[in-house]
Design a protein around this motif. Structure first.
Motif, PDB file in Angstrom:
ATOM      1  N   ASN B 140       0.768  -1.323   0.095  1.00 27.26           N
ATOM      2  CA  ASN B 140       0.092  -0.001   0.109  1.00 27.26           C
ATOM      3  C   ASN B 140       1.081   1.227   0.050  1.00 27.26           C
ATOM      4  O   ASN B 140       1.780   1.187   0.994  1.00 27.26           O
ATOM      5  CB  ASN B 140      -1.015   0.043   1.387  1.00 27.26           C
ATOM      6  CG  ASN B 140      -2.001   1.037   1.154  1.00 27.26           C
ATOM      7  OD1 ASN B 140      -2.449   1.283   0.207  1.00 27.26           O
ATOM      8  ND2 ASN B 140      -2.529   1.403   2.190  1.00 27.26           N
ATOM      9  N   SER B 141       0.957   2.015  -0.925  1.00 24.89           N
ATOM     10  CA  SER B 141       0.309   1.746  -2.360  1.00 24.89           C
ATOM     11  C   SER B 141       0.840   0.569  -3.066  1.00 24.89           C
ATOM     12  O   SER B 141       1.999   0.124  -2.561  1.00 24.89           O
ATOM     13  CB  SER B 141       0.495   2.913  -3.218  1.00 24.89           C
ATOM     14  OG  SER B 141       1.511   3.246  -3.499  1.00 24.89           O
ATOM     15  N   ILE B 147      -4.431   2.225  -4.188  1.00 24.19           N
ATOM     16  CA  ILE B 147      -4.467   2.032  -2.685  1.00 24.19           C
ATOM     17  C   ILE B 147      -5.502   1.400  -2.041  1.00 24.19           C
ATOM     18  O   ILE B 147      -6.601   1.275  -2.534  1.00 24.19           O
ATOM     19  CB  ILE B 147      -4.329   3.326  -1.858  1.00 24.19           C
ATOM     20  CG1 ILE B 147      -5.788   4.249  -2.390  1.00 24.19           C
ATOM     21  CG2 ILE B 147      -3.220   4.387  -2.607  1.00 24.19           C
ATOM     22  CD1 ILE B 147      -5.959   5.459  -1.710  1.00 24.19           C
ATOM     23  N   ASN B 149      -8.677   1.381   0.720  1.00 26.98           N
ATOM     24  CA  ASN B 149      -9.231   2.136   1.647  1.00 26.98           C
ATOM     25  C   ASN B 149      -9.815   1.310   2.806  1.00 26.98           C
ATOM     26  O   ASN B 149      -9.541   0.038   2.984  1.00 26.98           O
ATOM     27  CB  ASN B 149     -10.610   2.757   0.866  1.00 26.98           C
ATOM     28  CG  ASN B 149     -11.616   1.611   0.342  1.00 26.98           C
ATOM     29  OD1 ASN B 149     -11.766   0.543   1.196  1.00 26.98           O
ATOM     30  ND2 ASN B 149     -12.471   1.742  -0.537  1.00 26.98           N
ATOM     31  N   ALA B 177       0.397   6.393  -0.302  1.00 32.23           N
ATOM     32  CA  ALA B 177      -1.216   5.763   0.112  1.00 32.23           C
ATOM     33  C   ALA B 177      -1.754   6.796   0.841  1.00 32.23           C
ATOM     34  O   ALA B 177      -2.952   7.126   0.728  1.00 32.23           O
ATOM     35  CB  ALA B 177      -0.985   4.538   0.371  1.00 32.23           C
ATOM     36  N   LEU B 178      -1.294   7.046   2.224  1.00 30.13           N
ATOM     37  CA  LEU B 178      -1.800   7.845   2.977  1.00 30.13           C
ATOM     38  C   LEU B 178      -1.995   9.261   2.684  1.00 30.13           C
ATOM     39  O   LEU B 178      -2.876   9.814   3.359  1.00 30.13           O
ATOM     40  CB  LEU B 178      -1.147   7.388   4.269  1.00 30.13           C
ATOM     41  CG  LEU B 178      -1.061   6.219   5.058  1.00 30.13           C
ATOM     42  CD1 LEU B 178      -0.292   6.209   6.290  1.00 30.13           C
ATOM     43  CD2 LEU B 178      -2.373   5.370   5.007  1.00 30.13           C
ATOM     44  N   ASN B 183      -7.766   8.670  -0.088  1.00 29.58           N
ATOM     45  CA  ASN B 183      -7.401   7.688   1.316  1.00 29.58           C
ATOM     46  C   ASN B 183      -8.365   7.964   2.295  1.00 29.58           C
ATOM     47  O   ASN B 183      -8.461   9.261   2.557  1.00 29.58           O
ATOM     48  CB  ASN B 183      -6.005   8.052   1.522  1.00 29.58           C
ATOM     49  CG  ASN B 183      -5.539   7.288   2.935  1.00 29.58           C
ATOM     50  OD1 ASN B 183      -5.678   6.120   3.043  1.00 29.58           O
ATOM     51  ND2 ASN B 183      -5.076   8.088   3.996  1.00 29.58           N
ATOM     52  N   THR B 284      -1.980   8.030  -6.853  1.00 30.56           N
ATOM     53  CA  THR B 284      -0.533   8.036  -6.140  1.00 30.56           C
ATOM     54  C   THR B 284       0.591   8.568  -7.175  1.00 30.56           C
ATOM     55  O   THR B 284      -0.083   9.191  -7.926  1.00 30.56           O
ATOM     56  CB  THR B 284      -0.176   6.873  -5.230  1.00 30.56           C
ATOM     57  OG1 THR B 284      -0.148   5.732  -6.057  1.00 30.56           O
ATOM     58  CG2 THR B 284      -1.178   6.556  -4.243  1.00 30.56           C
TER      59      THR B 284
END
Lengths: 341, 341, 341, 341
Positions: B140-141, B147, B149, B177-178, B183, B284
């Motif tokens: 992740n990613s 990504i 969820n 990812a975050l 996200n 991303t």
């Protein structure tokens, strides 16, 4: 409070840090194909006078030892080491974890000699109920500060070639060995006498980094796969390349090692002149003087170091290590303390 | 000629280099016991709200994947991965080299779901003639930019706990990812839903470094041995500690990742607005637009990037990656080039 | 010319061969689920008074040692053995090939004692730079003929439990140990004091076969996977089941071992009564008398055996092994030869 | 109730048991140096017309596969197999446990062809980020009953030699392949076209045993070490030697295999003549007819066999296996049952 515990207590030589800054935003290929790595390899090939050598940069000693050994041994083969050898004494079974026995030999000074190998070959002759000894692992300088001289290395090398054994030199402190006062070996000699060896950066001015050299290029032909498989191939290989480039360009590597040796030998001389004895003979940057426990306690108030080995009820050997970063004035202060013991 | 080939083409964020210089001559304990590492771990524990977590700093993704997996699986157990997963596709058999099968699953988007695991468990039910699936590896990613969820990760986590499977997240690009627009997961969520995960530094502003977090500390109790055994324990652990300290202190890590995402998405928007389609959905820093081969040839005159996958005789998908270091003006120039295609 | 070289020079006890013939065309499930294996396991569970024990039949000693050890150790753990232990001296690095160091201890009589373990734990305390000692491997009878008595095994077992070490007994010659004149251990004791042990068939009347018993069933819970993975699960498991069934049904196993011991001890007595000394104290089926080289040469004209160890210029120790199949008349003849030396 | 579940439900051919009895008390050298093993090797060398071949006897298929593959691959190399191949589908990750990836290929009939290899080599070209495909594993007959004909094996062999791939044939059922009606290969051909192969005893009349033949003796030069290390070297090697001696002396091996094939093909013909279709084309001793679930239920009342694969809601394929021991009258009875379906 200064510590003489290791030669990796500080960061990197300032020239390296400056080079990291200067090159920081130059885009480079990953995985060791950056221009700095390529140039550093070129310099090394020149220094050993072998344009065909295969050279790789890794991060640390254990990683280098395990990848080199695992890549060269077949599954039923073993490596011979002094019992004090790093691969046996300090690497959490890294070699066995790749499937190979480390056959150990007791030595007086951390160095292997043909007679040691001879007795191993004799002990391991009951084929197929025993592993096949196939590689010899030596360290120069050794884990206890001693070094190989030319005739010793030549004899070992001849024996290995006669008996079809590979000779691998752990050079985590090769700089210190080659700049010791009593050294008579050159880097080119090392390449000639061994099948594979490395030049350690971590303990001599780099943040991290060891340069492996396969003088016989056929042995390193597919080592790139092994590097990647064992997690040793850095995406930003530039960090290794830049460091070796700086260390090797103007002989900085050897100057730093010599500095470390000189500092340690000043301390050794101070002990020696007061009649202290040593656990091992060392002309490099690790020394092992034997002191009374009271003297040790006194020194520990101002300096940090390892108590290496208990000798008797009142005495112990300590280990003092200097490095490229050890300031001369601290050493001189320490020498004064010795005089007052 | 700018290259969009990887997110590890440059060095490190300047704040990191400055910190290396500032701390260079402060003596530190080796092997990860330096003050910077300890402080960086402390910050991370706070961020995931778990003072008991076990945290370790390693050098790269392959090294982290192989040490974590090898330390947690017993010899007859296997790890499940998407076929696009880094451990299967890009690590030279690193996991198999530790003795474990990587069981692969075909996925549309690089993400694993409970149905995938269900079918693996069914296929691997003829005990003892098959390995025992015991761990699930996700990225992740992902390797293709997608990504997870919150509801997806929650479902996967529940399924794993029900079936006694360990869940391990490769976070080489967890920052990206975050900080993606779509996200809805926090770092604390990641720690809660997985058994072990890591936060990648190499691809987000560090010279090298990945931070492994065992939220369940019992799983990491003896990981220190494994680090050393696999050659992953740096003598100068300070280099990892300092980098994570700088990246985590003022949220630099997430700011850098967001920058990379924003740049990639500007490029994606430019392609999208001209009607181009994409090989994968990505929010991303990696995007995979599909172009004609003529268009690709044209772009390659000024920029470097990978041709990722042939689509048909006249089209191919390319991969464009941006990073913390990608200058906005280069991106804007590139967007202009897209408009002219 | 009779040979005293090993206890595996002949085939199997005739009752076993007869049973193979009698059951030959009865169709059975494969892979150890045949009725004979199940019944033999049942008898063994009764003999150790533990219906919950997990029992498996394997083909040979090295195979048994490597599967048991590899299944119980984590990757950074090691096994402790006497230097004379079979896993160190005679198995071609089989344990290291599974990734684990064999830590050796010098012993006078092939037996490990708590003080040996104590010194190993001390030597291996520099975590994480050394492997973690986790298992203790002992043989009973040992490779040099000696046996553990109850108080010795009890002391070792207590120490292991205190220090969280697993205790594994190689019982390739357990029958010989338990029927020695000076033995005071029962099979049930062995199960109680160890965590896992085996009962050797190969050296005591079977064609092949070793029975592994996990008295603590949790340790053997998933051993079936390991058996299959290491190539130790026979398709026709009946061959192992039938043999142990015959050996265990009417105490044949122990009767055969006692026969072997009695024969060896007759020979030992003959040497002893003529004043010969022995390399090791043995009350089992292997003896190591020390003879002059002339005497050895004389005996070798009529009998075959191994010259075990050179003692001095004129003397050597020889190894004589008897078995379930050694005819008493041959032994009596040999005793006459000794008298004539 | 007769079972058609496997070709290892019975013991051994009576001639083998008789020979075990006849030779039982003849003392022999251990570890494969008995006279029976040596004579059996001699016969095999003659049959393949290669006095230089290196031959070893092992206990079972998984053991043979893992020792051969592990002994020939270097640590970064992988083996290619059909997804139905025994090493991938039925051996609990035995190959991965030796450190090597099994690269799988989907096939229609369980057989590998040069195009399969071509696409693997293409997929695995991103050195050093992927393993190096180095060996090709095939089974003859395959796990689903099919066999290689001469032109297929020749093409595969040529491709392998061109691309420096080793070709290894699993011959657990090689007898059945070579005695199938549509076979055009000889044992000598097999030796010529492969680098190493084996002749399975376990599934064709032996209690246990597989004979590995390295036609290129250099590949088997040090295989003895590997045998011992992996626990595959039986102390009483005579049990393997005696069996192969009996099986090979008067062509018993091939007669037994032909018997098994003939029985299976009688059953296949009965299904075929009633219009049933088959999951796979098989001319050997495993057949996979597709029946309605009602028909399967009816047959299961009198016979035992595996339901192999669900076809649709009302149909499934079953697997029927015959062996050297399958009585012709049982087969004729079964054929009558088919007629009544």
């Amino acid at each position: 409070m200064y510590n003489f515990k290791s030669d990796y207590s500080e960061g990197a030589h300032p020239l390296i840090l400056q080079k990291l800054i200067d090159t920081n935003f130059v885009q480079q290929q990953g995985y060791g194909e950056d221009e700095y790595s390529i140039e550093a390899m070129h310099i090394l090939k020149n220094k050993i006078n072998n344009p065909e050598a295969k050279i790789f940069f890794l991060s640390g000693g254990t990683q280098t030892n395990l990848t080199v050994i695992a890549s060269l041994l077949r599954i039923h083969e073993a490596v011979i080491s002094a019992r004090t050898g790093h691969i046996y004494a300090n690497e959490t079974g890294a070699i066995e974890a790749t499937g190979h026995r480390v056959i150990t030999v007791e030595t007086a000074d951390g160095k292997l000699r043909p007679t040691h190998l001879e007795s191993v070959l004799l002990e391991y002759s009951l084929r197929p109920h025993v592993v096949k000894p196939k590689m010899v692992y030596i360290s120069n300088s050794t884990e206890i500060g001693s070094i190989y001289n030319k005739s010793e290395l030549e004899a070992l090398s001849s024996y290995c070639r006669e008996r079809d054994l590979l000779l691998f030199m752990d050079g985590a402190r090769l700089g210190h060995a080659l700049t010791a006062d009593d050294n008579d070996l050159s880097l080119e000699d090392i390449a000639q006498y061994t099948d594979v060896f490395y030049l350690g950066g971590t303990k001599n001015g780099a943040l991290l980094g060891e340069a492996v050299i396969f003088n016989d290029s056929s042995l390193g032909e597919e080592f790139d796969y092994v590097l990647k498989q064992r997690g040793a191939l850095l995406a930003k290989g530039r960090i290794l390349g830049i460091q070796f480039l700086e260390l090797l360009r103007d002989n900085l590597y050897f100057n730093l090692a010599r500095h470390a040796n000189v500092q340690a030998q000043k301390i050794a001389a101070a002990f020696r002149s007061k009649g202290y004895s040593f656990l091992t003979e060392s002309s490099t940057n690790q020394i092992f003087p034997i002191l009374t426990k009271q003297e040790i306690a006194k020194l520990l108030k101002k300096y940090d170091f390892y108590i290496w080995k208990n000798i008797d009820e009142t005495h112990a050997a300590i280990r003092l290590i200097t490095s490229w970063a050890t300031p001369e004035d601290i050493v001189l202060e320490f020498v004064e303390e010795i005089k007052l013991l």
